[in-house]
Design a protein around this motif. Structure first.
Motif, PDB file in Angstrom:
ATOM      1  N   VAL A  25       0.839  -1.210   0.000  1.00  0.00           N
ATOM      2  CA  VAL A  25       0.000   0.000   0.000  1.00  0.00           C
ATOM      3  C   VAL A  25       0.868   1.252   0.000  1.00  0.00           C
ATOM      4  O   VAL A  25       0.610   2.214  -0.734  1.00  0.00           O
ATOM      5  CB  VAL A  25      -0.947  -0.007   1.216  1.00  0.00           C
ATOM      6  N   LEU A  26       1.924   1.246   0.824  1.00  0.00           N
ATOM      7  CA  LEU A  26       2.822   2.397   0.878  1.00  0.00           C
ATOM      8  C   LEU A  26       3.518   2.627  -0.458  1.00  0.00           C
ATOM      9  O   LEU A  26       3.646   3.772  -0.915  1.00  0.00           O
ATOM     10  CB  LEU A  26       3.862   2.180   1.982  1.00  0.00           C
ATOM     11  N   TYR A  29       1.109   4.170  -2.911  1.00  0.00           N
ATOM     12  CA  TYR A  29       0.885   5.589  -2.617  1.00  0.00           C
ATOM     13  C   TYR A  29       2.079   6.437  -3.065  1.00  0.00           C
ATOM     14  O   TYR A  29       1.890   7.493  -3.702  1.00  0.00           O
ATOM     15  CB  TYR A  29       0.650   5.796  -1.128  1.00  0.00           C
ATOM     16  N   SER A  33       1.861   9.336  -5.758  1.00  0.00           N
ATOM     17  CA  SER A  33       2.188  10.700  -5.340  1.00  0.00           C
ATOM     18  C   SER A  33       3.292  11.286  -6.214  1.00  0.00           C
ATOM     19  O   SER A  33       3.212  12.449  -6.639  1.00  0.00           O
ATOM     20  CB  SER A  33       2.620  10.696  -3.870  1.00  0.00           C
ATOM     21  N   LEU A  46      -2.419  14.077  -3.182  1.00  0.00           N
ATOM     22  CA  LEU A  46      -1.514  13.033  -2.691  1.00  0.00           C
ATOM     23  C   LEU A  46      -0.211  13.700  -2.272  1.00  0.00           C
ATOM     24  O   LEU A  46       0.760  13.741  -3.033  1.00  0.00           O
ATOM     25  CB  LEU A  46      -1.259  11.973  -3.772  1.00  0.00           C
ATOM     26  N   LEU A 239      -4.206  12.996   6.129  1.00  0.00           N
ATOM     27  CA  LEU A 239      -3.667  11.629   6.062  1.00  0.00           C
ATOM     28  C   LEU A 239      -2.894  11.245   7.330  1.00  0.00           C
ATOM     29  O   LEU A 239      -3.101  10.155   7.871  1.00  0.00           O
ATOM     30  CB  LEU A 239      -2.791  11.471   4.815  1.00  0.00           C
TER      31      LEU A 239
END
Length: 273
Positions: A25-26, A29, A33, A46, A239
């Motif tokens: 997931v990281l 992202y 981003s 993001l 976030l």
């Protein structure tokens, strides 16, 4: 070749399997981003890790000129106080009502339908009523948490207590135990581990009710801060706050598991949480 059903991860392997989805997931992202900022350096949807780190430093280490307090500390303290009071009241009511409805046929017939009816009503729909009745202060937020989680916890605990083998109750009565002693010596010890498990499962909806109430009427709190900065599209604040709430919830969950295992080791024979 062993069947997948019988393969059980141990030690480092279990930690690695738990870490891999988080890492995936990281990575997704960070990739998304970087792509958005390559196209638009001013993108706010993001935020980059550096932008979030700067926002966290501001929220966690710098005092708010208006209040003189550190925002993250003040928000966390306020939210945890509301959540703690609401869940403590819900746990106490669940223990009393769950034992009563589960053990006593009269209580089951009289209170069971009422609890069932309340448990299916959407608590968020009651929020305007609570604000009108209790005002915009702390009481309405705590009552929302209480009303939101208590009926479901009561139904779960009552069903568990009602499923206690009848032989245990009959034997206790044969030995001269009164209703009070049967409750204390037979039902209560078996109900407590289930109560902790029910409390664990209720943490998520309790957080939802808390954030919803803080977003509508509050001047401090984690939910208040998230909905305050959303008008500026401050995802670099939102976030990290969401991650912080998740970490708090995970810590509470681990604490309840540890408490249950320490107090009732017989309820965890296989070491499962």
């Amino acid at each position: 070749m062993p069947r997948l059903l019988n393969v059980r991860p141990r030690g480092g392997g279990r930690l690695l399997l738990g870490f891999l989805p988080l890492a995936a997931v990281l990575l997704v992202y960070l990739t998304a981003s970087a792509a958005r900022h390559a196209e638009n350096p001013g993108d706010r949807i993001l935020p980059t890790p550096a932008a979030m780190a700067a926002a966290v430093h501001t929220m966690a280490f710098e005092k708010d000129p208006r209040t003189g307090e550190i925002p993250l500390a003040a928000d966390t303290k306020a939210s945890l106080r509301r959540l703690g009071v609401g869940m403590a009241l819900a746990t106490g009511a669940t223990l009393l009502l769950g034992l009563g409805i589960g053990l006593l046929p009269l209580a089951r017939a009289g209170l069971g339908p009422l609890v069932a009816a309340i448990s299916v009503a959407p608590p968020i729909a009651l929020l305007p009523i609570l604000f009108i009745t209790f005002g915009l202060g702390e009481t309405a937020k705590i009552v929302l948490i209480f009303v939101g989680v208590t009926p479901v916890m009561v139904r779960d605990l009552a069903a568990y207590v009602a499923a206690i083998p009848e032989e245990q109750i009959v034997k206790a009565q044969t030995l001269g135990a009164s209703t009070w002693l049967v409750t204390l010596r037979v039902a209560l010890p078996q109900a407590l581990p289930r109560l902790i498990e029910s409390l664990r499962l209720s943490l998520c909806p309790a957080w939802v009710y808390l954030i919803s109430a803080e977003a509508i009427a509050s001047d401090v709190g984690l939910g208040y801060r998230i909905f305050l900065v959303r008008r500026y599209l401050a995802m670099d604040v939102i976030l990290p706050y969401v991650v912080w709430i998740s970490l708090l919830a995970v810590a509470m969950d681990f604490a309840l598991v540890a408490l249950s295992r320490a107090a009732f080791p017989w309820a965890h024979p296989g070491g499962k949480s």
